[in-house]
Design a protein around this motif. Structure first.
Motif, PDB file in Angstrom:
ATOM      1  N   THR A 187     -52.953  11.113  22.093  1.00 19.26           N
ATOM      2  CA  THR A 187     -52.377  12.311  22.880  1.00 19.26           C
ATOM      3  C   THR A 187     -53.368  12.349  23.934  1.00 19.26           C
ATOM      4  OG1 THR A 187     -51.464  12.889  20.683  1.00 19.26           O
ATOM      5  CG2 THR A 187     -51.798  14.599  22.646  1.00 19.26           C
ATOM      6  N   GLY A 188     -52.461  12.762  25.268  1.00 21.02           N
ATOM      7  CA  GLY A 188     -53.318  13.221  26.307  1.00 21.02           C
ATOM      8  C   GLY A 188     -52.967  12.833  27.657  1.00 21.02           C
TER       9      GLY A 188
ATOM     10  N   SER B  46     -58.353  18.222  39.314  1.00 18.65           N
ATOM     11  CA  SER B  46     -59.170  19.309  39.589  1.00 18.65           C
ATOM     12  C   SER B  46     -58.704  20.361  38.438  1.00 18.65           C
ATOM     13  CB  SER B  46     -59.384  19.784  40.827  1.00 18.65           C
ATOM     14  OG  SER B  46     -60.002  19.156  41.958  1.00 18.65           O
ATOM     15  N   ALA B  47     -57.289  20.584  38.496  1.00 22.70           N
ATOM     16  CA  ALA B  47     -56.791  21.736  37.381  1.00 22.70           C
ATOM     17  C   ALA B  47     -57.218  21.303  35.922  1.00 22.70           C
ATOM     18  CB  ALA B  47     -55.468  21.796  37.833  1.00 22.70           C
ATOM     19  N   ALA B  48     -57.073  20.003  35.845  1.00 19.48           N
ATOM     20  CA  ALA B  48     -56.890  19.609  34.559  1.00 19.48           C
ATOM     21  C   ALA B  48     -58.655  19.599  34.220  1.00 19.48           C
ATOM     22  CB  ALA B  48     -56.774  17.982  34.302  1.00 19.48           C
ATOM     23  N   ILE B  49     -59.458  19.248  34.797  1.00 16.00           N
ATOM     24  CA  ILE B  49     -60.879  19.054  34.618  1.00 16.00           C
ATOM     25  C   ILE B  49     -61.294  20.573  34.466  1.00 16.00           C
ATOM     26  CG2 ILE B  49     -63.204  19.067  35.616  1.00 16.00           C
ATOM     27  CD1 ILE B  49     -61.993  16.088  37.002  1.00 16.00           C
TER      28      ILE B  49
ATOM     29  N   CYS C  15     -54.684  20.167  28.909  1.00 10.70           N
ATOM     30  CA  CYS C  15     -55.607  19.843  30.438  1.00 10.70           C
ATOM     31  C   CYS C  15     -54.622  19.182  31.270  1.00 10.70           C
ATOM     32  CB  CYS C  15     -56.739  19.213  30.096  1.00 10.70           C
ATOM     33  SG  CYS C  15     -57.816  20.183  29.156  1.00 10.70           S
ATOM     34  N   ALA C  16     -53.926  17.982  30.626  1.00 14.45           N
ATOM     35  CA  ALA C  16     -53.053  17.350  31.640  1.00 14.45           C
ATOM     36  C   ALA C  16     -51.836  18.166  32.044  1.00 14.45           C
ATOM     37  CB  ALA C  16     -52.434  16.056  30.793  1.00 14.45           C
ATOM     38  N   ARG C  17     -51.167  18.955  31.147  1.00 20.52           N
ATOM     39  CA  ARG C  17     -50.182  19.760  31.470  1.00 20.52           C
ATOM     40  C   ARG C  17     -50.638  20.731  32.620  1.00 20.52           C
ATOM     41  NH1 ARG C  17     -49.004  20.541  26.879  1.00 20.52           N
ATOM     42  NH2 ARG C  17     -47.150  19.125  26.786  1.00 20.52           N
ATOM     43  N   ALA C  18     -52.090  21.465  32.501  1.00 22.44           N
ATOM     44  CA  ALA C  18     -52.537  22.289  33.463  1.00 22.44           C
ATOM     45  C   ALA C  18     -52.613  21.600  34.765  1.00 22.44           C
ATOM     46  CB  ALA C  18     -53.973  22.686  33.182  1.00 22.44           C
ATOM     47  N   GLY C  19     -52.922  20.135  35.029  1.00 19.79           N
ATOM     48  CA  GLY C  19     -52.848  19.532  36.248  1.00 19.79           C
ATOM     49  C   GLY C  19     -51.516  19.500  36.826  1.00 19.79           C
TER      50      GLY C  19
END
Length: 161
Positions: free
Chosen positions: A119-120, A36-39, A148-152
């Protein structure tokens, strides 16, 4: 080899230690929070993305996508996460290795064509134990997918401590 394994089991058993291994999994609630955070991070940047979270063996724990994501992003997110799991590193590092070594690239294509060096994807670890990976696809550039992955991962940092 059997004798070595038996010897190891016998000494552990003789000392009263359990011969069974403990394996930790990322709870599905944490996987949902990370996805959810990544999205949300990518959505704030104007991107519709897919997020794949795999466990340490490459088994899907969670697959989520923004409503307007294009279908290929769903597949790529899984492939990025799979590369991250199989090499316990970021998919970008795997991709750099593939690009630097054509022989390695060819062998990886024949061993598992489901890997992506885009990358991702980032590994997920807790207390020094590798748990799996989160892969994102759908932003304009791989670096944005990785952000975004890092935010997740940041969203579940307390769970991973």
């Amino acid at each position: 080899m059997s004798a070595v394994l038996l010897s190891s089991w016998s000494s552990a058993n003789a000392q009263g230690a359990s011969p069974l291994l403990v394996r930790h999994l990322l709870p599905v609630e944490a996987a949902m929070k990370a996805a959810s955070a990544a999205i949300a991070q990518c959505k704030a940047g104007g991107f519709e993305v897919a997020v794949a979270i795999l466990d340490r063996d490459g088994t899907m724990r969670l697959l989520a996508a923004s409503p307007a994501v294009i279908p290929i992003s769903v597949e790529i997110a899984q492939r990025k996460a799979r590369a991250s799991v199989m090499f316990q590193t970021s998919s970008a590092e795997f991709g750099a290795r593939v690009h630097a070594n054509p022989v390695f690239a060819a062998s990886m294509q024949s061993v598992d064509p489901r890997l992506s060096g885009g990358t991702g994807a980032l590994p997920i670890s807790a207390r020094g134990e590798f748990l799996g990976a989160i892969g994102v696809s759908g932003a304009a550039q791989g670096a944005q997918d990785e952000d975004c992955a890092r935010a997740g991962l940041a969203a579940i940092s307390e769970t991973l401590r």
